[in-house]
Design a protein around this motif. Structure first.
Motif, PDB file in Angstrom:
ATOM      1  N   GLU A 135       0.838  -1.216   0.000  1.00 37.75           N
ATOM      2  CA  GLU A 135       0.000   0.000   0.000  1.00 37.75           C
ATOM      3  C   GLU A 135       0.865   1.255   0.000  1.00 37.75           C
ATOM      4  O   GLU A 135       0.407   2.317  -0.411  1.00 37.75           O
ATOM      5  N   LYS A 136       2.108   1.132   0.444  1.00 37.53           N
ATOM      6  CA  LYS A 136       3.057   2.263   0.428  1.00 37.53           C
ATOM      7  C   LYS A 136       4.165   1.992  -0.579  1.00 37.53           C
ATOM      8  O   LYS A 136       5.268   2.528  -0.468  1.00 37.53           O
ATOM      9  N   ARG A 137       3.885   1.166  -1.549  1.00 41.52           N
ATOM     10  CA  ARG A 137       4.820   0.826  -2.628  1.00 41.52           C
ATOM     11  C   ARG A 137       6.135   0.276  -2.072  1.00 41.52           C
ATOM     12  O   ARG A 137       7.221   0.504  -2.600  1.00 41.52           O
ATOM     13  N   ALA A 188       9.788   1.765  -3.234  1.00 41.23           N
ATOM     14  CA  ALA A 188       9.814   3.224  -3.448  1.00 41.23           C
ATOM     15  C   ALA A 188      10.914   3.907  -2.657  1.00 41.23           C
ATOM     16  O   ALA A 188      10.896   5.135  -2.499  1.00 41.23           O
ATOM     17  N   GLY A 189      11.873   3.127  -2.135  1.00 43.99           N
ATOM     18  CA  GLY A 189      12.997   3.745  -1.418  1.00 43.99           C
ATOM     19  C   GLY A 189      12.626   4.092   0.007  1.00 43.99           C
ATOM     20  O   GLY A 189      11.688   3.530   0.588  1.00 43.99           O
ATOM     21  N   GLN A 190      13.374   5.024   0.562  1.00 40.75           N
ATOM     22  CA  GLN A 190      13.135   5.433   1.950  1.00 40.75           C
ATOM     23  C   GLN A 190      11.713   5.960   2.120  1.00 40.75           C
ATOM     24  O   GLN A 190      11.200   6.675   1.253  1.00 40.75           O
ATOM     25  N   ASP A 191      11.086   5.606   3.231  1.00 40.61           N
ATOM     26  CA  ASP A 191       9.768   6.156   3.556  1.00 40.61           C
ATOM     27  C   ASP A 191       9.936   7.636   3.903  1.00 40.61           C
ATOM     28  O   ASP A 191      10.518   7.985   4.930  1.00 40.61           O
ATOM     29  N   LEU A 192       9.432   8.478   3.005  1.00 42.06           N
ATOM     30  CA  LEU A 192       9.652   9.920   3.162  1.00 42.06           C
ATOM     31  C   LEU A 192       8.793  10.507   4.272  1.00 42.06           C
ATOM     32  O   LEU A 192       9.141  11.550   4.840  1.00 42.06           O
ATOM     33  N   VAL A 222      10.916  10.220   7.310  1.00 41.39           N
ATOM     34  CA  VAL A 222      12.039  11.169   7.301  1.00 41.39           C
ATOM     35  C   VAL A 222      11.525  12.556   7.673  1.00 41.39           C
ATOM     36  O   VAL A 222      12.133  13.268   8.476  1.00 41.39           O
ATOM     37  N   ILE A 248      20.635  12.773   9.068  1.00 40.28           N
ATOM     38  CA  ILE A 248      20.326  11.915   7.926  1.00 40.28           C
ATOM     39  C   ILE A 248      21.537  11.056   7.542  1.00 40.28           C
ATOM     40  O   ILE A 248      21.383   9.910   7.102  1.00 40.28           O
ATOM     41  N   HIS A 261      21.525   8.147   9.723  1.00 43.30           N
ATOM     42  CA  HIS A 261      20.442   7.243   9.323  1.00 43.30           C
ATOM     43  C   HIS A 261      20.870   6.392   8.130  1.00 43.30           C
ATOM     44  O   HIS A 261      20.705   5.170   8.116  1.00 43.30           O
ATOM     45  N   ALA A 265      16.480   4.560  -3.145  1.00 45.18           N
ATOM     46  CA  ALA A 265      17.195   3.463  -2.492  1.00 45.18           C
ATOM     47  C   ALA A 265      16.588   2.101  -2.837  1.00 45.18           C
ATOM     48  O   ALA A 265      17.271   1.080  -2.746  1.00 45.18           O
ATOM     49  N   ASP A 317      22.006   7.693  -3.044  1.00 42.04           N
ATOM     50  CA  ASP A 317      22.699   6.986  -1.964  1.00 42.04           C
ATOM     51  C   ASP A 317      22.434   5.482  -2.067  1.00 42.04           C
ATOM     52  O   ASP A 317      21.973   4.982  -3.092  1.00 42.04           O
TER      53      ASP A 317
HETATM   54  O1  T3D Z   1      16.750   9.326   5.377  1.00 39.51           O
HETATM   55  C1  T3D Z   1      17.345   8.702   4.515  1.00 39.51           C
HETATM   56  O2  T3D Z   1      17.753   7.566   4.759  1.00 39.51           O
HETATM   57  C2  T3D Z   1      17.534   9.301   3.150  1.00 39.51           C
HETATM   58  C3  T3D Z   1      17.585   8.235   2.143  1.00 39.51           C
HETATM   59  C4  T3D Z   1      16.890   8.349   1.022  1.00 39.51           C
HETATM   60  C5  T3D Z   1      16.866   7.240   0.048  1.00 39.51           C
HETATM   61  C6  T3D Z   1      15.732   7.359  -0.904  1.00 39.51           C
HETATM   62  O3  T3D Z   1      15.225   6.325  -1.269  1.00 39.51           O
HETATM   63  S1  T3D Z   1      15.215   8.897  -1.420  1.00 39.51           S
HETATM   64  C7  T3D Z   1      13.954   8.524  -2.614  1.00 39.51           C
HETATM   65  C8  T3D Z   1      12.641   8.263  -1.935  1.00 39.51           C
HETATM   66  N1  T3D Z   1      11.629   7.798  -2.880  1.00 39.51           N
HETATM   67  C9  T3D Z   1      10.975   8.596  -3.690  1.00 39.51           C
HETATM   68  O4  T3D Z   1      11.207   9.787  -3.787  1.00 39.51           O
HETATM   69  C10 T3D Z   1       9.842   7.959  -4.465  1.00 39.51           C
HETATM   70  C11 T3D Z   1       8.521   8.481  -3.960  1.00 39.51           C
HETATM   71  N2  T3D Z   1       7.392   7.749  -4.543  1.00 39.51           N
HETATM   72  C12 T3D Z   1       6.989   7.915  -5.799  1.00 39.51           C
HETATM   73  O5  T3D Z   1       7.547   8.668  -6.580  1.00 39.51           O
HETATM   74  C13 T3D Z   1       5.774   7.141  -6.217  1.00 39.51           C
HETATM   75  O6  T3D Z   1       5.032   6.823  -5.074  1.00 39.51           O
HETATM   76  C14 T3D Z   1       6.114   5.854  -7.000  1.00 39.51           C
HETATM   77  C15 T3D Z   1       6.609   6.259  -8.395  1.00 39.51           C
HETATM   78  C16 T3D Z   1       7.136   5.005  -6.285  1.00 39.51           C
HETATM   79  C17 T3D Z   1       4.822   4.991  -7.147  1.00 39.51           C
HETATM   80  O7  T3D Z   1       3.790   5.764  -7.733  1.00 39.51           O
HETATM   81  P1  T3D Z   1       2.284   5.241  -7.687  1.00 39.51           P
HETATM   82  O8  T3D Z   1       1.493   6.201  -8.502  1.00 39.51           O
HETATM   83  O9  T3D Z   1       2.252   3.808  -8.053  1.00 39.51           O
HETATM   84  O10 T3D Z   1       1.866   5.264  -6.161  1.00 39.51           O
HETATM   85  P2  T3D Z   1       1.519   6.562  -5.264  1.00 39.51           P
HETATM   86  O11 T3D Z   1       0.070   6.852  -5.378  1.00 39.51           O
HETATM   87  O12 T3D Z   1       2.467   7.671  -5.509  1.00 39.51           O
HETATM   88  O13 T3D Z   1       1.847   5.998  -3.794  1.00 39.51           O
HETATM   89  C18 T3D Z   1       0.983   5.058  -3.168  1.00 39.51           C
HETATM   90  C19 T3D Z   1       1.132   5.262  -1.667  1.00 39.51           C
HETATM   91  O14 T3D Z   1       2.496   4.978  -1.312  1.00 39.51           O
HETATM   92  C20 T3D Z   1       0.897   6.716  -1.265  1.00 39.51           C
HETATM   93  O15 T3D Z   1       0.368   6.709   0.037  1.00 39.51           O
HETATM   94  P3  T3D Z   1      -1.185   7.118   0.309  1.00 39.51           P
HETATM   95  O16 T3D Z   1      -1.366   8.496  -0.249  1.00 39.51           O
HETATM   96  O17 T3D Z   1      -1.997   6.083  -0.443  1.00 39.51           O
HETATM   97  O18 T3D Z   1      -1.340   7.020   1.786  1.00 39.51           O
HETATM   98  C21 T3D Z   1       2.276   7.299  -1.239  1.00 39.51           C
HETATM   99  O19 T3D Z   1       2.421   8.404  -0.375  1.00 39.51           O
HETATM  100  C22 T3D Z   1       3.050   6.112  -0.664  1.00 39.51           C
HETATM  101  N3  T3D Z   1       4.479   6.178  -0.982  1.00 39.51           N
HETATM  102  C23 T3D Z   1       5.088   5.940  -2.148  1.00 39.51           C
HETATM  103  N4  T3D Z   1       6.389   6.139  -2.040  1.00 39.51           N
HETATM  104  C24 T3D Z   1       6.614   6.521  -0.773  1.00 39.51           C
HETATM  105  C25 T3D Z   1       5.393   6.541  -0.082  1.00 39.51           C
HETATM  106  N5  T3D Z   1       5.297   6.894   1.199  1.00 39.51           N
HETATM  107  C26 T3D Z   1       6.439   7.222   1.829  1.00 39.51           C
HETATM  108  N6  T3D Z   1       7.633   7.224   1.243  1.00 39.51           N
HETATM  109  C27 T3D Z   1       7.776   6.876  -0.042  1.00 39.51           C
HETATM  110  N7  T3D Z   1       9.017   6.833  -0.610  1.00 39.51           N
END
Ligand code: T3D
Length: 268
Positions: free
Chosen positions: A28-30, A68-72, A75, A86, A89, A119, A150
């Motif tokens: 549900e949170k990818r 989808a990497g780190q839970d934003l 963070v 960070i 972390h 990530a 990272d």
């Molecule tokens: O602190 C540290 O350690 C820093 C390290 C960072 C490492 C990293 O990984 S930074 C990169 C983090 N990831 C992203 O920026 C990707 C964010 N997500 C997206 O761009 C999109 O969600 C996806 C392309 C992955 C998927 O899109 P889609 O359309 O299939 O799904 P959606 O509708 O965007 O998301 C569905 C749910 O998952 C939604 O929650 P909700 O509204 O139904 O309650 C969304 O917020 C949640 N979700 C998706 N990705 C993340 C997330 N929640 C928290 N963190 C996420 N990364």
């Protein structure tokens, strides 16, 4: 000997035919990695390392995206606390995970469905082989939120695709399609989405039935060679060959060859 499945809050691990199938299970949170999943990953790897039945690891995920990497959300909440660092972390979570994956004494395969972001993609890049569904896609994502790649992305990607393509992906955060990923060597194979797990499991089972200690030393030598001189690589090969030659599987392989039969490797 059988191994009981391990059902954690965000991860499921089951062992079949020598393959540990580790499934990220927060669809549900990818499959964004929150604190719970960081902890569950560590617990899962502890169990996998301790299980003598496990001779290959298959990383996969439930739902429409690989990870989808780190839970934003977490963070953002953590940043409210002035003491949150960070860098700490990243050091204590993603960096440890990547190094543990690379240190495992067995082949590691990622079966990738849907999108892998940030990530989440880096973790798959730490695997030896990546088998992707035809709906898979990949994004560095970091630049879109003002962060630096990272979890090893700045190291893995140039190894596979060179610095210019790495920077193209890192600057833009563009979503790379699976056909381009295949042509660039970022995935080993693309299969129809509904066949992903079957195919990836078959590959992992094949590897799990091979001489595990020799394969473990092979990955160690190949990864070490990326940062060594030719002299160092040759020396490490010689040392590892000494160890491999003393394994039961080496004796079995040679005996089976001479007896014109299929070897029965046990991983010892
Ligand atoms: O602190 C540290 O350690 C820093 C390290 C960072 C490492 C990293 O990984 S930074 C990169 C983090 N990831 C992203 O920026 C990707 C964010 N997500 C997206 O761009 C999109 O969600 C996806 C392309 C992955 C998927 O899109 P889609 O359309 O299939 O799904 P959606 O509708 O965007 O998301 C569905 C749910 O998952 C939604 O929650 P909700 O509204 O139904 O309650 C969304 O917020 C949640 N979700 C998706 N990705 C993340 C997330 N929640 C928290 N963190 C996420 N990364």
């Amino acid at each position: 000997m059988t191994t009981a499945p391990l059902q954690l809050e965000t991860i499921d691990v089951r062992v079949e035919d020598g393959v540990a199938i580790l499934t990220l299970d927060r669809p549900e949170k990818r499959n964004a990695i929150n604190g719970q999943m960081h902890g569950d990953l560590a617990t899962a790897l502890d169990a996998i390392e301790a299980d003598p039945n496990v001779r290959a690891l298959l990383l996969t995920a439930n739902g429409p995206s690989f990870c989808a990497g780190q839970d934003l959300t977490e963070v953002a909440m953590a940043r409210a606390d002035d003491s949150f660092r960070i860098d700490e972390h990243v050091r204590t979570t993603f960096n440890v995970l990547v190094l543990r994956l690379r240190a495992l004494e067995m082949p590691v395969i990622a079966a990738m469905n849907g999108i892998a972001a940030g990530a989440g993609w880096s973790i798959a890049l730490a695997a030896d082989l990546r088998i992707a569904a035809d709906d898979a896609s990949f994004t560095q994502a970091f630049s879109k939120i003002g962060l630096v790649p990272d979890t090893g992305s700045t190291w893995f990607l140039p190894e596979l695709i060179g610095t210019s393509r790495t920077l193209q992906l890192a600057y833009s955060g563009e979503v790379l399609d699976v056909d381009t990923a295949l042509s660039w060597g970022l995935v080993n194979e693309v299969v129809p989405a509904d066949e992903l797990l079957t195919r990836a499991t078959a590959v992992a089972r094949e590897l799990a039935a091979m001489p595990t200690r020799a394969l473990a030393m092979t990955r160690r030598a190949v990864y070490a060679a990326t940062t060594s001189t030719l002299e160092e690589a040759l020396e490490l090969e010689a040392q590892l060959q000494h160890v491999a030659a003393a394994t039961h599987d080496h004796v079995e392989g040679v005996t089976a060859f001479l007896e014109k039969r299929t070897p029965n490797f046990t991983g010892s």
